[in-house]
Design a protein around this motif. Structure first.
Motif, PDB file in Angstrom:
ATOM      1  N   LEU A 285       0.810  -1.218   0.000  1.00 31.99           N
ATOM      2  CA  LEU A 285       0.000   0.000   0.000  1.00 31.99           C
ATOM      3  C   LEU A 285       0.846   1.272   0.000  1.00 31.99           C
ATOM      4  N   GLY A 286       2.126   1.119  -0.010  1.00 26.82           N
ATOM      5  CA  GLY A 286       3.016   2.284   0.012  1.00 26.82           C
ATOM      6  C   GLY A 286       4.442   1.858  -0.189  1.00 26.82           C
ATOM      7  N   ASN A 307       0.803   5.440   0.481  1.00 23.93           N
ATOM      8  CA  ASN A 307       0.492   6.467  -0.514  1.00 23.93           C
ATOM      9  C   ASN A 307      -0.343   5.977  -1.690  1.00 23.93           C
ATOM     10  N   LYS A 308      -0.787   4.744  -1.660  1.00 28.14           N
ATOM     11  CA  LYS A 308      -1.546   4.214  -2.789  1.00 28.14           C
ATOM     12  C   LYS A 308      -2.900   4.921  -2.890  1.00 28.14           C
ATOM     13  N   ASN A 309      -3.114   5.633  -3.998  1.00 32.98           N
ATOM     14  CA  ASN A 309      -4.371   6.346  -4.275  1.00 32.98           C
ATOM     15  C   ASN A 309      -4.687   7.420  -3.234  1.00 32.98           C
ATOM     16  N   LEU A 310      -3.655   8.037  -2.651  1.00 31.57           N
ATOM     17  CA  LEU A 310      -3.861   9.100  -1.666  1.00 31.57           C
ATOM     18  C   LEU A 310      -3.347  10.430  -2.204  1.00 31.57           C
ATOM     19  N   ALA A 311      -4.034  11.517  -1.827  1.00 32.51           N
ATOM     20  CA  ALA A 311      -3.587  12.847  -2.239  1.00 32.51           C
ATOM     21  C   ALA A 311      -2.291  13.227  -1.533  1.00 32.51           C
ATOM     22  N   LYS A 312      -2.133  12.813  -0.293  1.00 25.90           N
ATOM     23  CA  LYS A 312      -0.885  13.022   0.445  1.00 25.90           C
ATOM     24  C   LYS A 312      -0.580  11.754   1.230  1.00 25.90           C
ATOM     25  N   PRO A 313       0.693  11.441   1.413  1.00 22.51           N
ATOM     26  CA  PRO A 313       1.045  10.185   2.076  1.00 22.51           C
ATOM     27  C   PRO A 313       0.703  10.201   3.557  1.00 22.51           C
ATOM     28  N   VAL A 314       0.469   9.012   4.077  1.00 24.67           N
ATOM     29  CA  VAL A 314       0.328   8.784   5.508  1.00 24.67           C
ATOM     30  C   VAL A 314       1.643   8.177   5.983  1.00 24.67           C
TER      31      VAL A 314
END
Length: 433
Positions: A285-286, A307-314
């Motif tokens: 997922l990242g 960061n998968k399909n996210l506007a900003k990473p977690v």
């Protein structure tokens, strides 16, 4: 394995980029909170003083405000024609002439026609106080020469009107509360707290408010520990509970957390066991930025991001499952990272206190990893710091951790250390917070 220092620097650099590119302060939501609720929050807007401090010329002493042009030599006589109290100034429309003055008290407004305050101790006040009728003019004699402007706090000498007194990025502390209260600031704008997800893994774990049903079960102590460690930070904690050692369940939990959080912190499940799935899920997922750090305890530490399909990473921090490893990893990596992510200026981020102490017990250590050993820090009879190390430093020893008050920090390449040596010590931060 990456060293502790290299990993700390890598985290700092990644978060600096995060704060600049992924989630800059200018994009962050701002909350307005009551002043008394703002301690440890990060200021989101500059605060400008609405007026001068002091607001007028005020006396720094109990004594006498003396009119401009008066003689200020020893034995000079001054006629006292009135009084100025804090909150009850001498009337502006009543003139005070050369050779005259008024009784004045600390914090009271200095009349505009006066340019000096004489301490009452530098007059014959003590000799005449019992004979004074305050409703009538009386005279005092100076017992010591004075200078113009003595003992007057000038209007605006500390804070000018419209001066920026606190800047964006300030971590508000009790002295800031004092400053803002003096300016009548009842509410402040702070950055919306980061959402930090906590996730524990392990089939053996049971929540502390449930019953243990078999000898194979243990209570989940890591989540309560992390909540306590993070309680003073400007964050909101989202507890995702205990996740079973199952790939699909771990994937679902992480996928949910990455949609709801700014940061995810997990405990256990990051080693190389057959049922440790978190590293696999994070990679899917990242990405894993760093895995394994040369420290003891806490070697299987993961720093990565989702960061998968996210506007900003977690950003993701994976801590080992043993309680001591959780505490060490949180103190060395997670807490400094969260302060940096919160938007606090570098100078506002808490410093890790390290001091030197004399070792009073022998310490066993093998070269290869930076070691954080539990100890008890105290002072000897001369006031110098000394530290004793516990025997048996296994990372599962929870009572030992509770009874310690510091970490004895031994460099990666050091080996056994004998009593009498000087060692670096990190007192637990909750003892000096």
């Amino acid at each position: 394995m990456i060293t502790v220092e290299a990993l700390q620097e890598a985290i700092i650099q990644r978060i600096a980029a995060y704060n600049t590119e992924d989630f800059p302060r200018t994009n962050r939501t701002v909350n307005t909170v009551r002043l008394l609720d703002s301690c440890n929050q990060i200021l989101a807007q500059d605060i400008v003083s609405p007026f001068a401090i002091p607001r007028q010329n005020v006396s720094a002493m109990d004594g006498y405000a003396i009119a401009k042009g008066s003689q200020l030599e020893s034995d000079s006589q001054i006629d006292i024609i009135g009084e100025s109290q804090a909150g009850s100034p001498y009337p502006n429309d009543m003139p005070i002439l050369s050779g005259q003055g008024v009784r004045i008290f600390t914090g009271a407004v200095v009349p505009g026609s006066c340019d000096t305050v004489i301490m009452q101790e530098n007059t014959n006040f003590a000799e005449i106080r019992d004979s004074i009728d305050k409703s009538k003019p009386y005279s005092i004699t100076l017992t010591q020469a004075a200078k113009v402007d003595n003992n007057i706090r000038k209007q605006g000498e500390e804070i000018a009107p419209d001066e920026v007194v606190l800047q964006t990025g300030k971590r508000l502390n009790p002295t800031d509360i004092s400053l803002l209260a003096n300016l009548g600031v009842a509410q402040v704008a702070v950055f919306k707290p980061l959402v930090v997800g906590l996730l524990a893994t392990g089939d053996e774990l049971v929540a502390i408010d449930d019953e243990l049903e078999s000898l194979a079960q243990i209570y989940n102590s890591n989540t309560p520990t992390l909540k306590s460690l993070l309680a003073h930070l400007p964050i909101v904690i989202q507890d995702y509970g205990i996740i079973a050692d199952h790939l699909d369940k771990t994937t679902l939990a992480v996928a949910q957390a990455m949609q709801e959080c700014d940061v995810l912190v997990s405990t256990a499940g990051v080693s190389v066991g057959d049922y440790d799935f978190l590293t696999t899920v994070i990679a899917q997922l990242g990405q894993i930025n760093h895995y394994k750090v040369a420290m003891k305890p806490g070697k299987p530490f993961v720093f990565g991001e989702l960061n998968k399909n996210l506007a900003k990473p977690v950003l993701y921090f994976g801590l080992p499952g043993n309680p001591l490893s959780t505490v060490v990893g949180a103190l060395q990596f997670v807490i400094p990272a969260l302060w940096q992510m919160s938007g606090a200026d570098e100078s506002e981020q808490p410093l890790s206190l390290t001091l030197q102490a004399t070792l009073i017990t022998d310490v066993k250590k093998s070269a290869g990893r930076k070691d954080f050993q539990r100890g008890v820090l105290s002072k000897d009879e001369t006031g110098n710091y000394q530290v004793a190390c516990f025997t048996g430093q296994q990372s599962h020893r929870i009572k030992q951790l509770s009874h310690a008050n510091c970490f004895i920090v031994l460099d990666k390449d050091s080996e056994n250390v004998v009593a009498g040596a000087q060692v670096n010590v990190q007192p637990f931060p909750w003892l000096h917070r």
